[in-house]
Each structure stands twice: as C-alpha cells, then as structure tokens.
Design a protein around this motif. Structure first.
Motif, short mmCIF file in Angstrom:
data_model
loop_
_atom_site.label_atom_id
_atom_site.label_comp_id
_atom_site.label_asym_id
_atom_site.label_seq_id
_atom_site.Cartn_x
_atom_site.Cartn_y
_atom_site.Cartn_z
N LEU A 89 68.47 6.31 64.99
CA LEU A 89 69.54 5.71 65.78
C LEU A 89 70.82 6.52 65.56
CD1 LEU A 89 70.55 3.37 67.54
CD2 LEU A 89 70.89 2.05 65.46
N GLU A 90 71.47 6.86 66.64
CA GLU A 90 72.67 7.69 66.57
C GLU A 90 73.72 7.04 65.67
OE1 GLU A 90 75.76 9.87 69.66
OE2 GLU A 90 74.02 8.78 70.42
N LYS A 91 74.35 7.85 64.83
CA LYS A 91 75.43 7.37 63.96
C LYS A 91 76.70 7.17 64.78
CE LYS A 91 74.28 9.32 59.47
NZ LYS A 91 74.81 10.15 58.38
N GLY A 92 77.62 6.39 64.23
CA GLY A 92 78.93 6.22 64.84
C GLY A 92 78.94 5.24 66.00
N GLU A 118 72.90 3.42 58.62
CA GLU A 118 73.55 4.75 58.65
C GLU A 118 73.35 5.52 57.35
OE1 GLU A 118 77.58 4.43 60.14
OE2 GLU A 118 76.80 4.64 62.18
N THR A 119 73.02 4.82 56.26
CA THR A 119 72.78 5.52 54.99
C THR A 119 71.39 6.13 54.93
OG1 THR A 119 71.93 3.63 53.71
CG2 THR A 119 74.35 3.93 53.78
N VAL A 120 70.48 5.68 55.80
CA VAL A 120 69.11 6.21 55.82
C VAL A 120 68.85 7.04 57.07
CG1 VAL A 120 68.18 4.39 54.34
CG2 VAL A 120 68.12 4.11 56.84
N ALA A 121 69.89 7.27 57.86
CA ALA A 121 69.73 7.99 59.13
C ALA A 121 69.26 9.42 58.88
CB ALA A 121 71.05 8.00 59.88
N GLU A 122 68.45 9.89 59.81
CA GLU A 122 67.94 11.28 59.75
C GLU A 122 68.85 12.20 60.53
OE1 GLU A 122 65.00 12.55 58.25
OE2 GLU A 122 65.00 10.63 57.24
#
Length: 144
Positions: free
Chosen positions: A94-97, A140-144
């Motif tokens: 999932l896109e950050k921000g 967001e802490t596990v985002a690739e």
C-alpha cells in the motif's frame, strides 16, 4: 477379521464425512467475523469527522496499538505481518503517505463488496478512526 472390519469402518466414516461436505452451505468470502475492540488509550481523540490523512503517522504509541489491532482484526485475511497469502491484498505494498491514506480510508470505511459478496466488511464504525489510523501507522512500518 477385526482389522478388516476396522478398515471398513474407517473407510465408511471417511466417505460419510466427504459426502457431508458436499452438502455444506456455501461460505461467504469473508466469513462471519466480529471486529475486536481496540484500546486506543494514549492517542489523541479525533472526533466524528474522518481525517483525510493519517494524523498518527510516525507516532510510536499509535504504531504499537496498530500492530496489535491489525493482528486482532486484519491478519486473518491480510496475513500476519501484513504478508498476504493470497486471500486479500498484501498491505505491505500500500502506497505510503497521503495517497495511500486516501485508499485506506475509503476501504476501511466502506468495505469491499463485489457482486453482492462481502470481501471486507466496513470497519469504520466498528473500530473508529483512532484504531484504524493506528493500524495504518503500523502498516507504514512494514511497507515494502
């Protein structure tokens, strides 16, 4: 003779179980799941109106709460650690921000229903925006 009867009995049980599965009711895509309450103590209250972007981004307490809340409410479909096994989207991508926030907010408040089948229930009212933005913070802490 006794061994042969036991083998026949086991075979009959197996056939009976397989036959009963053929007549079992169809399961819904998501199943009958009750959201688990999330303790958001320590987070600022956000009120009734949903924020457009995550107010807890980078907040250590929100991330801690979000990790637990994800495991209680989301992991059964989205996988432990948000690593999907294919049932639901892999949320690590999932896109950050703010752009990812927009999609996240839309999905958690409205759920996902296709052809009358609930793939994801509406979690907005059940969990509230504090818990859901905390989950987003953890994601967001596990985002690739």
């Amino acid at each position: 003779m006794t061994l042969r009867l036991s083998t026949l009995a086991l075979a009959a049980l197996a056939l009976g179980a397989a036959g009963s599965l053929a007549f079992a009711p169809k399961a819904h895509a998501h199943g009958d799941v009750v959201p688990q309450a999330v303790d958001t103590t320590g987070l600022d209250k956000l009120g009734e109106t949903w924020r457009d972007s995550n107010p807890y981004r980078g907040n250590p307490r929100a991330i801690e709460i979000g990790a637990s809340a994800f495991n209680q409410n989301c992991a059964r479909c989205h996988g432990l650690g948000a690593v999907s096994g294919g049932i639901a989207p892999d949320l690590r991508y999932l896109e950050k921000g703010d752009m990812g926030d927009e999609w996240f907010k839309e999905r958690v408040t409205n759920g996902s229903i296709r052809n009358g089948v609930t793939y994801m229930p509406k979690f907005g009212e059940a969990l509230g925006q504090e818990a859901l933005w905390a989950i987003r913070s953890w994601l967001e802490t596990v985002a690739e």
